[in-house]
Design a protein around this motif. Structure first.
Motif, PDB file in Angstrom:
ATOM      1  N   PHE A  98       0.828  -1.205   0.000  1.00  0.00           N
ATOM      2  CA  PHE A  98       0.000   0.000   0.000  1.00  0.00           C
ATOM      3  C   PHE A  98       0.864   1.258   0.000  1.00  0.00           C
ATOM      4  CE2 PHE A  98      -3.676  -2.577   1.685  1.00  0.00           C
ATOM      5  CZ  PHE A  98      -4.505  -2.322   0.611  1.00  0.00           C
ATOM      6  N   LEU A  99       1.969   1.236   0.729  1.00  0.00           N
ATOM      7  CA  LEU A  99       2.877   2.386   0.746  1.00  0.00           C
ATOM      8  C   LEU A  99       3.441   2.655  -0.651  1.00  0.00           C
ATOM      9  CD1 LEU A  99       4.813   1.888   4.096  1.00  0.00           C
ATOM     10  CD2 LEU A  99       3.186   3.708   3.540  1.00  0.00           C
ATOM     11  N   LEU A 100       3.769   1.594  -1.390  1.00  0.00           N
ATOM     12  CA  LEU A 100       4.335   1.768  -2.725  1.00  0.00           C
ATOM     13  C   LEU A 100       3.307   2.284  -3.737  1.00  0.00           C
ATOM     14  CD1 LEU A 100       6.685  -1.337  -3.061  1.00  0.00           C
ATOM     15  CD2 LEU A 100       7.313   1.041  -2.630  1.00  0.00           C
ATOM     16  N   PHE A 101       2.035   2.178  -3.419  1.00  0.00           N
ATOM     17  CA  PHE A 101       1.008   2.738  -4.306  1.00  0.00           C
ATOM     18  C   PHE A 101       0.829   4.240  -4.110  1.00  0.00           C
ATOM     19  CE2 PHE A 101      -0.879  -1.562  -5.134  1.00  0.00           C
ATOM     20  CZ  PHE A 101      -0.813  -1.480  -6.511  1.00  0.00           C
ATOM     21  N   ILE A 102       1.416   4.793  -3.057  1.00  0.00           N
ATOM     22  CA  ILE A 102       1.313   6.235  -2.810  1.00  0.00           C
ATOM     23  C   ILE A 102       2.354   6.942  -3.684  1.00  0.00           C
ATOM     24  CG2 ILE A 102       1.551   8.054  -1.073  1.00  0.00           C
ATOM     25  CD1 ILE A 102       0.728   5.911   1.020  1.00  0.00           C
ATOM     26  N   PRO A 103       1.907   7.837  -4.570  1.00  0.00           N
ATOM     27  CA  PRO A 103       2.852   8.486  -5.492  1.00  0.00           C
ATOM     28  C   PRO A 103       4.015   9.191  -4.795  1.00  0.00           C
ATOM     29  CG  PRO A 103       0.607   8.888  -6.212  1.00  0.00           C
ATOM     30  CD  PRO A 103       0.519   8.214  -4.870  1.00  0.00           C
ATOM     31  N   ALA A 104       3.772   9.832  -3.659  1.00  0.00           N
ATOM     32  CA  ALA A 104       4.854  10.539  -2.959  1.00  0.00           C
ATOM     33  C   ALA A 104       5.921   9.556  -2.456  1.00  0.00           C
ATOM     34  CB  ALA A 104       4.289  11.343  -1.795  1.00  0.00           C
ATOM     35  N   VAL A 105       5.504   8.387  -2.026  1.00  0.00           N
ATOM     36  CA  VAL A 105       6.465   7.367  -1.566  1.00  0.00           C
ATOM     37  C   VAL A 105       7.276   6.860  -2.752  1.00  0.00           C
ATOM     38  CG1 VAL A 105       6.676   5.071  -0.548  1.00  0.00           C
ATOM     39  CG2 VAL A 105       5.051   6.702   0.410  1.00  0.00           C
ATOM     40  N   GLU A 107       7.890   8.472  -5.512  1.00  0.00           N
ATOM     41  CA  GLU A 107       8.771   9.557  -5.946  1.00  0.00           C
ATOM     42  C   GLU A 107       9.996   9.658  -5.038  1.00  0.00           C
ATOM     43  OE1 GLU A 107      10.224  12.172  -8.461  1.00  0.00           O
ATOM     44  OE2 GLU A 107       8.316  11.153  -8.787  1.00  0.00           O
ATOM     45  N   GLY A 108       9.791   9.549  -3.727  1.00  0.00           N
ATOM     46  CA  GLY A 108      10.922   9.580  -2.793  1.00  0.00           C
ATOM     47  C   GLY A 108      11.861   8.406  -3.005  1.00  0.00           C
ATOM     48  N   LEU A 109      11.302   7.242  -3.237  1.00  0.00           N
ATOM     49  CA  LEU A 109      12.117   6.049  -3.511  1.00  0.00           C
ATOM     50  C   LEU A 109      12.892   6.245  -4.807  1.00  0.00           C
ATOM     51  CD1 LEU A 109      12.786   3.124  -2.686  1.00  0.00           C
ATOM     52  CD2 LEU A 109      10.819   2.396  -4.031  1.00  0.00           C
ATOM     53  N   TRP A 110      12.225   6.784  -5.833  1.00  0.00           N
ATOM     54  CA  TRP A 110      12.882   7.019  -7.121  1.00  0.00           C
ATOM     55  C   TRP A 110      14.027   8.016  -6.966  1.00  0.00           C
ATOM     56  CZ3 TRP A 110      13.989   4.973 -11.417  1.00  0.00           C
ATOM     57  CH2 TRP A 110      14.417   5.739 -12.486  1.00  0.00           C
ATOM     58  N   ARG A 111      13.792   9.092  -6.195  1.00  0.00           N
ATOM     59  CA  ARG A 111      14.856  10.086  -5.976  1.00  0.00           C
ATOM     60  C   ARG A 111      16.055   9.462  -5.281  1.00  0.00           C
ATOM     61  NH1 ARG A 111      11.533  13.752  -3.360  1.00  0.00           N
ATOM     62  NH2 ARG A 111      10.076  14.466  -4.887  1.00  0.00           N
ATOM     63  N   SER A 112      15.811   8.608  -4.295  1.00  0.00           N
ATOM     64  CA  SER A 112      16.937   7.980  -3.583  1.00  0.00           C
ATOM     65  C   SER A 112      17.705   7.023  -4.495  1.00  0.00           C
ATOM     66  CB  SER A 112      16.446   7.259  -2.330  1.00  0.00           C
ATOM     67  OG  SER A 112      15.690   6.124  -2.669  1.00  0.00           O
ATOM     68  N   ILE A 113      17.011   6.379  -5.410  1.00  0.00           N
ATOM     69  CA  ILE A 113      17.689   5.473  -6.345  1.00  0.00           C
ATOM     70  C   ILE A 113      18.480   6.264  -7.378  1.00  0.00           C
ATOM     71  CG2 ILE A 113      17.286   3.821  -8.218  1.00  0.00           C
ATOM     72  CD1 ILE A 113      14.948   2.722  -6.547  1.00  0.00           C
ATOM     73  N   THR A 114      17.904   7.345  -7.893  1.00  0.00           N
ATOM     74  CA  THR A 114      18.571   8.086  -8.963  1.00  0.00           C
ATOM     75  C   THR A 114      19.790   8.864  -8.490  1.00  0.00           C
ATOM     76  OG1 THR A 114      17.029   9.933  -8.707  1.00  0.00           O
ATOM     77  CG2 THR A 114      16.532   8.296 -10.415  1.00  0.00           C
ATOM     78  N   ARG A 115      19.967   8.999  -7.201  1.00  0.00           N
ATOM     79  CA  ARG A 115      21.190   9.646  -6.711  1.00  0.00           C
ATOM     80  C   ARG A 115      22.431   8.856  -7.096  1.00  0.00           C
ATOM     81  NH1 ARG A 115      18.635  10.313  -1.246  1.00  0.00           N
ATOM     82  NH2 ARG A 115      17.371  12.153  -1.532  1.00  0.00           N
ATOM     83  N   SER A 116      22.274   7.537  -7.180  1.00  0.00           N
ATOM     84  CA  SER A 116      23.439   6.701  -7.474  1.00  0.00           C
ATOM     85  C   SER A 116      23.414   6.120  -8.886  1.00  0.00           C
ATOM     86  CB  SER A 116      23.515   5.554  -6.466  1.00  0.00           C
ATOM     87  OG  SER A 116      22.360   4.756  -6.544  1.00  0.00           O
TER      88      SER A 116
END
Length: 165
Positions: A98-105, A107-116
């Protein structure tokens, strides 16, 4: 080390799920617990269909507008993982799903991945990045010849060596 962590994770998650099932079953009863698991699976399937179609549309839009579809692919993959987690029986996996269905979550996960991670697009026509695209600039020109443009059959070929043909 990574193998050990993976093995511990694969053992810990089912054990934790069983413990949570037992606690919830004791608190609300067996049938309501089973009904809750079925309801979360149905809601997960609905969310997967709804948000999965939206993610697919964003991916198509990115491709049509010649944007790097990395974020769209990341969101679509996250939505697929969320759907699998919600279809898997368990309250812990349902919570993460359910947390992964929240767009803000997402987006935050995507931002943390794209840093590296650095994403490059290479234009097949030029061999380099297009305007506004990060990536290597073309270092050499590609010349595409037909079979008739070279060889003994074409005496006017511009590719004659200094010794001729």
């Amino acid at each position: 080390m990574l193998r050990l962590i993976l093995i511990l994770f694969l053992l810990a998650v089912p054990i934790a799920e069983i413990a949570v099932f037992m606690m919830v079953g004791e608190a609300i009863g067996v049938l309501p617990t089973i009904a809750l698991v079925i309801i979360t699976a149905v809601i997960g399937a609905y969310l997967l269909k709804q948000q999965g179609l939206q993610a697919f549309q964003r991916l198509q839009d990115d491709i049509r507008e010649r944007r790097v579809p990395a974020a769209s692919i990341g969101h679509a993959l996250t939505i697929a993982i969320a759907g699998v987690l919600l279809l898997t029986p368990g309250f812990i996996t349902d919570t993460v799903g359910f947390l992964l269905f929240i767009p803000a979550v997402r987006e935050g996960l995507w931002r943390s991945i794209t840093r590296s991670v650095k994403v490059y697009r290479v234009d097949p026509a030029t061999g380099g990045g297009g305007p506004g695209w990060p990536g290597p600039e073309p270092t050499r020109r590609t010349i595409d010849l037909d079979q008739g443009d070279y060889g003994p059959s074409n005496p006017n070929t511009p590719w004659k060596g200094s010794g001729g043909q």
